[in-house]
Design an enzyme around this catalytic site. Structure first.
Site, PDB file in Angstrom:
ATOM      1  N   CYS A   1       7.029  -0.812   5.952  1.00  0.00           N
ATOM      2  CA  CYS A   1       6.700   0.127   5.400  1.00  0.00           C
ATOM      3  C   CYS A   1       7.772   0.779   4.435  1.00  0.00           C
ATOM      4  O   CYS A   1       8.883   0.639   4.561  1.00  0.00           O
ATOM      5  CB  CYS A   1       6.477   1.404   6.677  1.00  0.00           C
ATOM      6  SG  CYS A   1       5.824   3.065   5.744  1.00  0.00           S
ATOM      7  N   LEU A   2       6.905   1.041   3.207  1.00  0.00           N
ATOM      8  CA  LEU A   2       8.112   1.633   2.128  1.00  0.00           C
ATOM      9  C   LEU A   2       9.062   2.964   2.676  1.00  0.00           C
ATOM     10  O   LEU A   2       9.805   3.246   2.044  1.00  0.00           O
ATOM     11  CB  LEU A   2       7.185   1.841   1.055  1.00  0.00           C
ATOM     12  CG  LEU A   2       6.690   0.676   0.307  1.00  0.00           C
ATOM     13  CD1 LEU A   2       5.512   1.181  -1.091  1.00  0.00           C
ATOM     14  CD2 LEU A   2       7.731  -0.177  -0.520  1.00  0.00           C
TER      15      LEU A   2
ATOM     16  N   HIS B   1      -2.922   0.732   8.373  1.00  0.00           N
ATOM     17  CA  HIS B   1      -1.606   1.162   8.030  1.00  0.00           C
ATOM     18  C   HIS B   1      -1.594   2.340   7.409  1.00  0.00           C
ATOM     19  O   HIS B   1      -0.844   3.203   7.637  1.00  0.00           O
ATOM     20  CB  HIS B   1      -0.548   0.027   7.520  1.00  0.00           C
ATOM     21  CG  HIS B   1       0.695   0.319   7.353  1.00  0.00           C
ATOM     22  ND1 HIS B   1       1.591  -0.007   7.971  1.00  0.00           N
ATOM     23  CD2 HIS B   1       1.249   1.386   6.463  1.00  0.00           C
ATOM     24  CE1 HIS B   1       2.929   0.724   7.519  1.00  0.00           C
ATOM     25  NE2 HIS B   1       2.692   1.378   6.728  1.00  0.00           N
ATOM     26  N   GLU B   2      -2.328   2.284   6.223  1.00  0.00           N
ATOM     27  CA  GLU B   2      -2.348   3.200   5.224  1.00  0.00           C
ATOM     28  C   GLU B   2      -3.217   4.644   5.896  1.00  0.00           C
ATOM     29  O   GLU B   2      -2.793   5.792   5.448  1.00  0.00           O
ATOM     30  CB  GLU B   2      -2.792   2.906   3.842  1.00  0.00           C
ATOM     31  CG  GLU B   2      -1.838   1.856   3.178  1.00  0.00           C
ATOM     32  CD  GLU B   2      -0.309   2.183   3.189  1.00  0.00           C
ATOM     33  OE1 GLU B   2       0.038   3.403   3.263  1.00  0.00           O
ATOM     34  OE2 GLU B   2       0.443   1.248   3.161  1.00  0.00           O
TER      35      GLU B   2
ATOM     36  N   GLY C   1       0.895  -0.997  -0.001  1.00  0.00           N
ATOM     37  CA  GLY C   1       0.037  -0.047   0.016  1.00  0.00           C
ATOM     38  C   GLY C   1       0.907   1.174  -0.070  1.00  0.00           C
ATOM     39  O   GLY C   1       2.011   1.104   0.163  1.00  0.00           O
TER      40      GLY C   1
ATOM     41  N   HIS D   1      -1.254   6.620   8.016  1.00  0.00           N
ATOM     42  CA  HIS D   1      -0.262   7.670   7.341  1.00  0.00           C
ATOM     43  C   HIS D   1      -1.005   9.086   7.397  1.00  0.00           C
ATOM     44  O   HIS D   1      -0.515   9.892   7.332  1.00  0.00           O
ATOM     45  CB  HIS D   1       0.197   7.176   6.095  1.00  0.00           C
ATOM     46  CG  HIS D   1       1.318   6.474   6.169  1.00  0.00           C
ATOM     47  ND1 HIS D   1       2.401   6.715   6.569  1.00  0.00           N
ATOM     48  CD2 HIS D   1       1.521   4.993   5.971  1.00  0.00           C
ATOM     49  CE1 HIS D   1       3.431   5.896   6.618  1.00  0.00           C
ATOM     50  NE2 HIS D   1       3.055   4.691   6.049  1.00  0.00           N
TER      51      HIS D   1
ATOM     52  N   GLN E   1       3.394   9.910   1.670  1.00  0.00           N
ATOM     53  CA  GLN E   1       4.665   8.950   1.388  1.00  0.00           C
ATOM     54  C   GLN E   1       5.069   9.593  -0.094  1.00  0.00           C
ATOM     55  O   GLN E   1       6.228   9.080  -0.108  1.00  0.00           O
ATOM     56  CB  GLN E   1       4.355   7.508   1.536  1.00  0.00           C
ATOM     57  CG  GLN E   1       4.018   6.828   2.806  1.00  0.00           C
ATOM     58  CD  GLN E   1       3.895   5.488   2.772  1.00  0.00           C
ATOM     59  OE1 GLN E   1       2.629   4.995   2.382  1.00  0.00           O
ATOM     60  NE2 GLN E   1       4.774   4.474   2.933  1.00  0.00           N
TER      61      GLN E   1
END
Length: 157
Positions: free
Chosen positions: A90-91, A132-133, A46, A136, A51
């Site tokens: 996480c990216l 999670h997203e 995701g 953010h 991000q």
């Protein structure tokens, strides 16, 4: 479409609250297309707009069941139940993983790229990805929810 640079740990944009999307236009469609391409190129689960440096309430999530990419504009969690404790990464935090408690099931309400409202339910991995997203978008990163960081040896098990 273009692959966008992913903001990394230490960038203050990751800790800021995103603003709602009010204009459903070509600029939004281009951002969604870029986010889809970026998450695919990064082999992520995701990606949230912060991000890629954009403080708007937009996320894309990969549905691992059919490899489709779900687009959620102005998402909110309506319901959640159950509990799961699992590894998360996480990216924006490459190579870092930790144990995070999340709901087992969530129901979200969001808008599509045209502004039409819809609801979705996610269980297990998808529920984790939604939470999670959406975190953010609220300036919360997974490391703030970690009960324990994991070593490389633990990840291989």
């Amino acid at each position: 479409m273009a692959i966008r640079n992913i903001v990394k740990d230490g960038d203050p944009v990751l800790l800021k609250v995103s603003r709602p999307v009010e204009k459903f236009d070509e600029k939004l469609a281009m951002l969604l297309d870029d986010m889809r391409e970026t998450v695919t190129a990064a082999n992520g689960a995701g990606l949230a707009a912060p991000q890629v440096g954009i403080l708007r309430r937009i996320v894309v999530v990969v549905n691992i069941e059919d490899e489709s990419i779900l687009e959620l504009v102005n998402p909110e969690i309506l319901e959640s139940d159950g509990e799961q404790d699992g590894a998360e990464g996480c990216l924006s935090f490459p190579g870092q993983y930790g144990l995070v408690k999340r709901p087992m099931r969530v129901k979200v309400r969001a808008q599509d790229r045209q502004g039409k409202f819809f609801e979705l339910e996610g269980e297990e991995f998808l529920a984790r990805a939604f939470c999670h997203e959406i975190d953010h978008l609220n300036g919360v990163v997974f490391k703030q929810r970690v009960s324990r960081m994991l070593s490389e040896d633990e990840l291989e098990d």
